[in-house]
Design an enzyme around this catalytic site. Structure first.
Site, PDB file in Angstrom:
ATOM      1  N   GLU A   1     -10.836  -9.537   2.760  1.00  0.00           N
ATOM      2  CA  GLU A   1      -9.578  -9.186   3.429  1.00  0.00           C
ATOM      3  C   GLU A   1      -9.879  -9.087   4.919  1.00  0.00           C
ATOM      4  OE1 GLU A   1      -6.968  -6.302   1.655  1.00  0.00           O
ATOM      5  OE2 GLU A   1      -6.230  -5.686   3.623  1.00  0.00           O
TER       6      GLU A   1
ATOM      7  N   HIS B   1      -3.545  -4.768   7.682  1.00  0.00           N
ATOM      8  CA  HIS B   1      -3.693  -3.611   8.579  1.00  0.00           C
ATOM      9  C   HIS B   1      -2.804  -3.772   9.815  1.00  0.00           C
ATOM     10  CE1 HIS B   1      -5.753   0.191   9.230  1.00  0.00           C
ATOM     11  NE2 HIS B   1      -5.389  -0.003  10.471  1.00  0.00           N
ATOM     12  N   GLY B   2      -1.910  -2.833   9.982  1.00  0.00           N
ATOM     13  CA  GLY B   2      -1.063  -2.798  11.166  1.00  0.00           C
ATOM     14  C   GLY B   2       0.034  -3.845  11.195  1.00  0.00           C
TER      15      GLY B   2
ATOM     16  N   ASP C   1      -0.059   4.454  -0.174  1.00  0.00           N
ATOM     17  CA  ASP C   1      -0.770   5.681   0.202  1.00  0.00           C
ATOM     18  C   ASP C   1       0.131   6.719   0.865  1.00  0.00           C
ATOM     19  OD1 ASP C   1      -3.149   4.590  -0.618  1.00  0.00           O
ATOM     20  OD2 ASP C   1      -3.854   4.097   1.392  1.00  0.00           O
ATOM     21  N   HIS C   2       1.002   6.241   1.762  1.00  0.00           N
ATOM     22  CA  HIS C   2       1.704   7.216   2.594  1.00  0.00           C
ATOM     23  C   HIS C   2       2.892   7.867   1.900  1.00  0.00           C
ATOM     24  CE1 HIS C   2      -1.214   6.740   5.567  1.00  0.00           C
ATOM     25  NE2 HIS C   2      -0.999   5.453   5.687  1.00  0.00           N
TER      26      HIS C   2
ATOM     27  N   THR D   1      -7.170   6.274  10.133  1.00  0.00           N
ATOM     28  CA  THR D   1      -6.984   5.219   9.152  1.00  0.00           C
ATOM     29  C   THR D   1      -8.238   4.358   9.214  1.00  0.00           C
ATOM     30  OG1 THR D   1      -5.569   3.357   8.505  1.00  0.00           O
ATOM     31  CG2 THR D   1      -5.733   3.814  10.858  1.00  0.00           C
ATOM     32  N   THR D   2      -8.306   3.311   8.389  1.00  0.00           N
ATOM     33  CA  THR D   2      -9.505   2.477   8.381  1.00  0.00           C
ATOM     34  C   THR D   2      -9.578   1.713   9.698  1.00  0.00           C
ATOM     35  OG1 THR D   2      -9.108   2.274   6.035  1.00  0.00           O
ATOM     36  CG2 THR D   2     -10.800   0.853   6.963  1.00  0.00           C
TER      37      THR D   2
ATOM     38  N   ASN E   1       0.857  -1.186   0.000  1.00  0.00           N
ATOM     39  CA  ASN E   1       0.000   0.000   0.000  1.00  0.00           C
ATOM     40  C   ASN E   1       0.901   1.247   0.000  1.00  0.00           C
ATOM     41  OD1 ASN E   1      -1.433   2.259   1.033  1.00  0.00           O
ATOM     42  ND2 ASN E   1      -3.053   0.904   1.727  1.00  0.00           N
TER      43      ASN E   1
ATOM     44  N   ARG F   1      -9.335   8.052  -0.928  1.00  0.00           N
ATOM     45  CA  ARG F   1     -10.302   8.453   0.099  1.00  0.00           C
ATOM     46  C   ARG F   1     -11.160   9.594  -0.387  1.00  0.00           C
ATOM     47  NH1 ARG F   1     -10.328   7.522   5.519  1.00  0.00           N
ATOM     48  NH2 ARG F   1      -8.985   5.830   6.159  1.00  0.00           N
TER      49      ARG F   1
ATOM     50  N   ARG G   1       3.489  18.996   1.172  1.00  0.00           N
ATOM     51  CA  ARG G   1       4.037  20.219   0.609  1.00  0.00           C
ATOM     52  C   ARG G   1       3.336  20.665  -0.679  1.00  0.00           C
ATOM     53  NH1 ARG G   1       8.973  22.121   2.793  1.00  0.00           N
ATOM     54  NH2 ARG G   1       8.616  21.844   5.007  1.00  0.00           N
TER      55      ARG G   1
ATOM     56  N   GLU H   1      -8.554   0.379  -2.942  1.00  0.00           N
ATOM     57  CA  GLU H   1      -9.406   0.388  -1.747  1.00  0.00           C
ATOM     58  C   GLU H   1     -10.377   1.542  -1.890  1.00  0.00           C
ATOM     59  OE1 GLU H   1      -7.018   0.715   1.716  1.00  0.00           O
ATOM     60  OE2 GLU H   1      -5.964  -1.139   1.337  1.00  0.00           O
TER      61      GLU H   1
ATOM     62  N   ARG I   1      -6.860  12.555   0.951  1.00  0.00           N
ATOM     63  CA  ARG I   1      -5.740  12.973   1.814  1.00  0.00           C
ATOM     64  C   ARG I   1      -4.414  12.369   1.378  1.00  0.00           C
ATOM     65  NH1 ARG I   1      -7.277   9.729   7.313  1.00  0.00           N
ATOM     66  NH2 ARG I   1      -9.273  10.706   6.935  1.00  0.00           N
ATOM     67  N   HIS I   2      -4.458  11.253   0.648  1.00  0.00           N
ATOM     68  CA  HIS I   2      -3.176  10.731   0.127  1.00  0.00           C
ATOM     69  C   HIS I   2      -3.263  10.510  -1.386  1.00  0.00           C
ATOM     70  CE1 HIS I   2      -5.249   7.132   1.580  1.00  0.00           C
ATOM     71  NE2 HIS I   2      -4.920   7.364   2.830  1.00  0.00           N
TER      72      HIS I   2
ATOM     73  N   GLY J   1       1.125  -1.422   4.351  1.00  0.00           N
ATOM     74  CA  GLY J   1       1.479  -0.084   3.890  1.00  0.00           C
ATOM     75  C   GLY J   1       2.301   0.723   4.859  1.00  0.00           C
ATOM     76  N   HIS J   2       1.645   1.223   5.906  1.00  0.00           N
ATOM     77  CA  HIS J   2       2.251   2.238   6.766  1.00  0.00           C
ATOM     78  C   HIS J   2       3.640   1.841   7.268  1.00  0.00           C
ATOM     79  CE1 HIS J   2       2.809   4.531  10.527  1.00  0.00           C
ATOM     80  NE2 HIS J   2       2.282   5.498   9.812  1.00  0.00           N
TER      81      HIS J   2
ATOM     82  N   HIS K   1      -5.594   3.559  -1.619  1.00  0.00           N
ATOM     83  CA  HIS K   1      -6.927   3.902  -1.110  1.00  0.00           C
ATOM     84  C   HIS K   1      -7.249   5.328  -1.524  1.00  0.00           C
ATOM     85  CE1 HIS K   1      -9.675   4.093   2.732  1.00  0.00           C
ATOM     86  NE2 HIS K   1     -10.332   4.386   1.620  1.00  0.00           N
TER      87      HIS K   1
HETATM   88  N1  PXP Z   1      -5.747  -3.304   3.876  1.00  0.00           N
HETATM   89  C1  PXP Z   1      -6.734  -2.388   3.939  1.00  0.00           C
HETATM   90  C2  PXP Z   1      -8.081  -2.769   3.428  1.00  0.00           C
HETATM   91  C3  PXP Z   1      -6.498  -1.087   4.436  1.00  0.00           C
HETATM   92  O1  PXP Z   1      -7.500  -0.187   4.493  1.00  0.00           O
HETATM   93  C4  PXP Z   1      -5.193  -0.759   4.852  1.00  0.00           C
HETATM   94  C5  PXP Z   1      -4.905   0.618   5.357  1.00  0.00           C
HETATM   95  O2  PXP Z   1      -5.210   1.552   4.376  1.00  0.00           O
HETATM   96  C6  PXP Z   1      -4.194  -1.742   4.747  1.00  0.00           C
HETATM   97  C7  PXP Z   1      -4.505  -3.013   4.289  1.00  0.00           C
HETATM   98  C8  PXP Z   1      -2.790  -1.468   5.128  1.00  0.00           C
HETATM   99  O3  PXP Z   1      -2.683  -1.188   6.494  1.00  0.00           O
HETATM  100  P1  PXP Z   1      -1.333  -0.610   7.044  1.00  0.00           P
HETATM  101  O4  PXP Z   1      -1.091   0.697   6.360  1.00  0.00           O
HETATM  102  O5  PXP Z   1      -1.592  -0.479   8.508  1.00  0.00           O
HETATM  103  O6  PXP Z   1      -0.255  -1.618   6.728  1.00  0.00           O
END
Ligand code: PXP
Length: 242
Positions: A154, A193-194, A12-13, A103-104, A10, A48, A21, A73, A52-53, A215-216, A46
């Site tokens: 998922e 996630h996480g 996004d970040h 976040t989600t 992911n 959104r 910026r 997403e 935001r990203h 992702g994060h 994602h």
């Molecule tokens: N899967 C889904 C469906 C998510 O919404 C996210 C966060 O956007 C992730 C995976 C990735 O989570 P993380 O950024 O915490 O790794």
């Protein structure tokens, strides 16, 4: 033999930092190219409601940049369905979305929102997009995914990632049981996630899981070691756990 677990990254970040910026650096497309070059199996982004990203203009550029499948997403809204239909990503993962959340935060209530989700799932599926539902690891949500004919779920690993000790073992058990239940019913289970280097392996060891989306942590680690190194390390940990 357990099949190879795919890693969807992911990005996004990367866009979050870019947007801080208002310019075009760092470009999430460059991140997608690096992921493709170092063994990532897919790109997740994602879009959104508040942009935001990732932004609308990023999607086509990400799709054009690599041969990797894009997992979009998206919230279950008409606006997002139109965008998905216009871009035809490989997959669309429907997530709950609240503007004020960081976040989600939780899973999609597929069980409680059948009537709202059913036409969205069919429209996406009719366009050849592989639909995934981001749900808590609960039996009633898997049953709801079955009724909605979603080919993929998922499983939200947030509760597992935030738990400790016995509670973590319990959360892992829920993930493992629900991955097995989904697979038994012909639904391909993914998870995410996480997830971090420290907590990924017990999840990666669940044999029915086909894909993790991370992702994060990977983007955060990339600040210190580079994206190629962070993705490569995650890949190694996942492979070692299988
Ligand atoms: N899967 C889904 C469906 C998510 O919404 C996210 C966060 O956007 C992730 C995976 C990735 O989570 P993380 O950024 O915490 O790794």
């Amino acid at each position: 033999m357990t099949h190879r677990l795919r890693l969807g990254v992911n990005i996004d970040h990367v866009a979050t930092i870019r947007n801080a910026r208002g310019g075009d650096h760092p470009d999430p497309v460059r991140a997608a190219e690096i992921v493709a070059a170092c063994g990532g199996d897919g790109i997740t982004a994602h879009l959104r409601e508040d942009r935001r990203h990732i932004r609308d203009g990023d999607l086509a550029r990400i799709q054009a940049a690599t041969g990797l499948p894009l997992n979009l997403e998206m919230a279950a809204t008409d606006e997002m369905v139109e965008i998905a239909l216009a871009h035809r990503p490989h997959a669309a993962c429907i997530v709950p979305e609240r503007r004020e959340e960081r976040t989600t935060e939780g899973g999609l209530d597929a069980a409680g929102q059948h009537n709202r989700l059913a036409p969205i799932v069919s429209r996406l599926a009719d366009a050849g997009i592989r639909v995934s539902l981001f749900i808590a690891p609960e039996e009633r949500q898997i049953e709801a995914a079955l009724r909605l004919r979603a080919p993929v779920v998922e499983l939200h690993t947030g509760e597992y990632a935030h738990a400790e000790g016995e509670q973590r073992a319990l959360e892992l058990r829920r993930l493992s049981d629900m991955a097995a239940l989904a697979a038994k019913n012909g639904i391909e289970p993914h998870a995410g996630h996480g997830l971090t280097y420290d907590n990924v392996q017990p999840v990666a060891a669940i044999p029915q899981l086909a894909e993790l989306n991370i992702g994060h942590y990977l983007i955060g680690e990339a600040i210190f070691v580079g994206l190629e190194a962070s993705v490569t390390r995650m890949r190694e940990l996942m492979d070692a756990a299988r």
